[in-house]
Write an enzyme that holds these catalytic residues in place. Sequence first.
Site, PDB file in Angstrom:
ATOM      1  N   ASP A  58      52.733 -49.454 -27.906  1.00  0.00           N
ATOM      2  CA  ASP A  58      51.482 -49.715 -27.199  1.00  0.00           C
ATOM      3  C   ASP A  58      51.094 -51.188 -27.300  1.00  0.00           C
ATOM      4  O   ASP A  58      51.747 -51.980 -27.992  1.00  0.00           O
ATOM      5  CB  ASP A  58      50.367 -48.847 -27.779  1.00  0.00           C
ATOM      6  N   TYR A 104      58.284 -45.516 -38.182  1.00  0.00           N
ATOM      7  CA  TYR A 104      57.031 -46.202 -37.874  1.00  0.00           C
ATOM      8  C   TYR A 104      56.341 -46.580 -39.181  1.00  0.00           C
ATOM      9  O   TYR A 104      56.367 -45.816 -40.150  1.00  0.00           O
ATOM     10  CB  TYR A 104      56.103 -45.302 -37.049  1.00  0.00           C
TER      11      TYR A 104
END
Length: 206
Positions: A72, A142
């Site tokens: 994002d 992540y």
Amino acid sequence: MTQRPWPCWSLLRARKKTIAARRARAVVAYDGTNYSGFQRQANAPSVQAALEEAIREVTGEKAGVIGAGRTDAGVHGTGQVIAFDTAWIEDEAPPETDREQRCAGDLQRALNAVLPADIAVRELRLAAPDFHPRYDAVSRQYRYTVYNAPVRSPLARWHSLHVMGALDVNAMQEAAALLVGEHDFAAFGRPPTGDSTVRRVLTAEW
């Protein structure tokens, strides 16, 4: 097109016949602060668009970059795997030879010479023609960073969440452990058509 003194590119330009494109696999790192995300956007800067522009500037080819995943806006990447097709690496160079590796190294250096300072190609090599960074991925990792201090850090502000108060790390670990296993994450977003929203989390810890 910018002219670069790279031996493999000079050889490619000198040859008269059509050069067959080959699939390149690269690992890229980027600071996502100034980008709308990895995926190309119509009216905003993206990491994918910057990579494609660098490939065009170096090779003269309009190559489409395929990414292993989409980050994002403002999210950073340290090991995003990408793929693209290019005729830079000559088609007569046998796989895994010194000549092929030199050409791949030349392309990596050439791309890093023209990419913005917040994007870098960490490694680059040839891959199988059907290699796909997303569908061939086995797992993804992540990292979410919390800067826990009474006063914010100007140097950490783009790479961490500032939390002033004390953290209950034990409670955080217990909550993270609940994510491990197979779960349906449909509530977190809309997947591409036909994709399953079920994922298996291998590890989760602070």
